[in-house]
Write a protein that holds these residues in place. Structure first.
Motif, short mmCIF file in Angstrom:
data_model
loop_
_atom_site.label_atom_id
_atom_site.label_comp_id
_atom_site.label_asym_id
_atom_site.label_seq_id
_atom_site.Cartn_x
_atom_site.Cartn_y
_atom_site.Cartn_z
N TYR A 262 0.88 -1.17 0.00
CA TYR A 262 0.00 0.00 0.00
C TYR A 262 0.93 1.23 0.00
CZ TYR A 262 -3.06 -3.68 1.93
OH TYR A 262 -3.73 -4.87 2.17
N GLY A 264 1.63 3.89 -2.00
CA GLY A 264 1.43 5.26 -2.48
C GLY A 264 2.57 5.67 -3.41
N LEU A 268 7.18 5.49 2.43
CA LEU A 268 7.72 4.62 3.48
C LEU A 268 8.85 3.73 2.95
CD1 LEU A 268 4.41 3.86 5.41
CD2 LEU A 268 6.06 5.72 5.75
N GLU A 286 1.35 -0.89 -4.96
CA GLU A 286 0.27 0.10 -4.83
C GLU A 286 -0.72 -0.14 -5.97
OE1 GLU A 286 -0.80 2.95 -3.06
OE2 GLU A 286 -2.21 3.15 -4.73
N GLY A 310 -0.42 -3.07 -8.33
CA GLY A 310 -1.19 -4.29 -8.10
C GLY A 310 -2.02 -4.14 -6.85
N ARG A 311 -3.04 -4.96 -6.75
CA ARG A 311 -3.80 -5.02 -5.50
C ARG A 311 -3.04 -5.96 -4.57
NH1 ARG A 311 -8.09 -2.26 -5.31
NH2 ARG A 311 -8.87 -3.29 -3.45
N VAL A 312 -2.79 -5.51 -3.36
CA VAL A 312 -1.92 -6.26 -2.45
C VAL A 312 -2.38 -7.70 -2.28
CG1 VAL A 312 -1.23 -6.44 -0.01
CG2 VAL A 312 -0.99 -4.27 -1.23
N GLU A 313 -3.71 -7.89 -2.11
CA GLU A 313 -4.21 -9.24 -1.83
C GLU A 313 -3.80 -10.21 -2.93
OE1 GLU A 313 -5.61 -6.32 -1.88
OE2 GLU A 313 -7.73 -6.32 -2.32
N ASP A 339 0.79 -0.30 5.02
CA ASP A 339 0.06 0.92 5.41
C ASP A 339 -1.29 0.91 4.70
OD1 ASP A 339 -0.72 3.44 6.18
OD2 ASP A 339 0.79 4.50 5.00
N PRO A 340 -2.17 -0.03 5.09
CA PRO A 340 -3.42 -0.20 4.35
C PRO A 340 -4.42 0.93 4.61
CG PRO A 340 -3.39 -1.63 6.26
CD PRO A 340 -2.06 -0.96 6.23
C1 LIG Z 1 -2.98 4.97 3.75
S1 LIG Z 1 -2.41 5.14 2.11
C2 LIG Z 1 -0.68 4.94 2.35
C3 LIG Z 1 0.21 5.38 1.23
C4 LIG Z 1 1.69 5.53 1.57
N1 LIG Z 1 2.18 4.44 2.41
C5 LIG Z 1 1.99 6.86 2.21
O1 LIG Z 1 2.22 6.89 3.43
O2 LIG Z 1 1.98 7.88 1.51
C6 LIG Z 1 -2.95 3.65 1.41
C7 LIG Z 1 -2.59 3.44 -0.05
O3 LIG Z 1 -3.03 2.13 -0.43
C8 LIG Z 1 -3.58 2.16 -1.73
N2 LIG Z 1 -4.48 1.00 -1.77
C9 LIG Z 1 -5.73 0.89 -1.28
N3 LIG Z 1 -6.18 -0.37 -1.40
C10 LIG Z 1 -5.18 -1.09 -1.99
C11 LIG Z 1 -5.03 -2.45 -2.36
N4 LIG Z 1 -6.01 -3.32 -2.16
N5 LIG Z 1 -3.86 -2.84 -2.90
C12 LIG Z 1 -2.86 -1.94 -3.11
N6 LIG Z 1 -2.95 -0.64 -2.78
C13 LIG Z 1 -4.09 -0.21 -2.21
C14 LIG Z 1 -4.20 3.52 -1.86
O4 LIG Z 1 -4.26 3.90 -3.22
C15 LIG Z 1 -3.23 4.39 -1.03
O5 LIG Z 1 -2.22 4.91 -1.87
#
Ligand SMILES: C[S@@+](CC[C@H](N)C(=O)[O-])C[C@H]1O[C@@H](n2cnc3c(N)ncnc32)[C@H](O)[C@@H]1O
Length: 409
Positions: A262, A264, A268, A286, A310-313, A339-340
């Motif tokens: 996750y 962004g 991180l 991300e 990609g979607r993390v899952e 960092d979901p």
């Molecule tokens: C809380 S933010 C954290 C972003 C980054 N770690 C930061 O601190 O700037 C969560 C991020 O997860 C992404 N996201 C949400 N669901 C996701 C998923 N299922 N798989 C991958 N990324 C996802 C969102 O687009 C967002 O950028």
């Protein structure tokens, strides 16, 4: 049920609940009441009585105030207005800042106990640098537009737009640029931003994104103005340090298959690579491809860093399925930062991550209940919570951030 809605009761407020509301009891039934403080006696109007187990109510007036009550930092959200005319988004603004943090600490401790099945030592919710009353920190605000083109925040727990004259939680630059009391007929929302490089930006509806720069310490991050960035003006630097400190250096292997899930635009992953040096291998994952493109650029100085969309899952499942014996070894030595969004990682992702058997995980969480649930799921799979810190990234609201370290036991 149904006959109590709209009625006003005098009730004693006893505890804080998750979600910015307090708990009271009436004839043995739980009532979640907004705009009150535990310890107070209030007159509250029932807004929801359809559930058997609990009702909801809004404070109309305070009979016996808490010593922690203060005038609301936002007149538009105060008890001087009828509940349906109160602006949302500052649900703790009537509570002294120290006590807001104490209530947040109680929510964290309670959810860790109930959902996480873990007793945590005293974990204060630490304040960031900023004003004494918790105002002036928001660098991003979404204003909604109603059918008449009027712009403003939603009322608390509603989708009704409330016109306001100021946004006290936001920075001065954002307040200056916010188009309050203007009309935006035909639009759904207007986003207002005040990036750390100065000035402010308006994004009306789905207008084409522009690239902006955010500065964290000495480092610059490029991103879309419409993309995700931490909201508090000091959040990115606070989380950078928090994640660096949360990693157990003895368990960190720069050559392992380290992950920033996750991710962004790579904030991180950069924090990890900054602490452990140019040889650090880390992959940021991300779902937003525009953010991944920016992450690739933001991480370019580290030869071992890369960003994938990609979607993390799914991404983690596929990684596990395709991993060679060498990959598996590098994953066992890995540090995984995640960092979901508010819903947390969840059962499927926790199971997939635990199956990779990484040395440690650093979990950055904006919802204490989702974090606690996932801590319990990790515990069932052999991961122990060894460190927990909490930060008040959202003063005058009920939100806060927690950073947890889990290690393979
Ligand atoms: C809380 S933010 C954290 C972003 C980054 N770690 C930061 O601190 O700037 C969560 C991020 O997860 C992404 N996201 C949400 N669901 C996701 C998923 N299922 N798989 C991958 N990324 C996802 C969102 O687009 C967002 O950028």
């Amino acid at each position: 049920m149904g006959e109590m809605q709209g009625k006003t009761l005098e009730i004693d407020v006893t505890n804080i609940a998750h979600g910015g509301v307090s708990v009271a009891r009436h004839d043995g039934r739980v009532i979640f009441v907004s705009d009150a403080i535990p310890g107070e006696r209030v007159k509250a109007r029932i807004t929801e009585d359809s559930k058997k187990s609990f009702w909801r109510a809004e404070t109309v007036s305070v009979v016996e105030p808490s010593e922690h009550r203060r005038p609301h930092v936002w007149a538009a959200a105060s008890l001087d207005r009828v509940p349906e005319e109160r602006a949302g988004g500052a649900e703790f603004g009537h509570i002294t800042l120290d006590h807001q943090r104490e209530l947040k600490r109680q929510v964290l401790e309670d959810s860790m106990q109930r959902m996480g099945r873990t007793t945590i030592e005293h974990t204060p919710v630490e304040g960031l640098e900023g004003s004494d009353d918790g105002t002036g920190w928001r660098t991003r605000v979404r204003l909604h537009v109603d059918e008449y083109g009027r712009v403003g925040p939603y009322a608390a727990r509603s989708h009704r737009v409330i016109e306001v004259d100021d946004l006290p939680l936001a920075t001065a630059a954002l307040n200056e640029a916010a188009p309050l009391r203007q009309l935006f007929a035909g639009e759904e929302h207007v986003d207002v931003l005040s990036p750390s490089t100065g000035g402010a930006r308006l994004i009306v509806g789905t207008q084409k994104p522009t690239t902006i720069t955010e500065v964290v310490g000495e480092r610059e991050f490029r991103l879309a103005d419409s993309g995700f960035w931490q909201v508090h003006e000091h959040a990115a630097s606070t989380l950078t340090t928090a994640v660096q400190e949360a990693i157990d250096g003895d368990r960190f292997d720069p050559r392992a298959h380290n992950l920033d899930l996750y991710g962004g635009v790579g904030l991180l992953a950069a924090a990890v690579a900054d602490r452990f040096g140019p040889a650090t291998q880390i992959t940021s994952v991300e779902s937003d491809s525009a953010a991944t493109d920016f992450a690739a650029g933001n991480l370019v100085e580290w030869i071992g860093a890369n960003a994938q969309t990609g979607r993390v899952e799914r991404w983690v499942r596929e990684l596990a399925a395709s991993a060679t014996a060498i990959d598996k070894g590098r994953l066992r030595n890995a540090t995984i930062v995640l960092d979901p969004p508010r819903s947390g990682a969840g059962k499927e992702v926790v199971a997939s991550l635990a199956a990779l058997a990484p040395a440690q995980l650093v979990y950055v969480a904006c919802d204490p209940v989702a974090l606690s649930r996932d801590v319990a799921l990790f515990a069932e799979r052999g991961y122990e919570l060894v460190r927990l810190r909490a930060y008040d990234l959202f003063p005058n609201t009920h939100h806060f951030e927690a950073v947890a370290t889990l290690v393979r036991s």
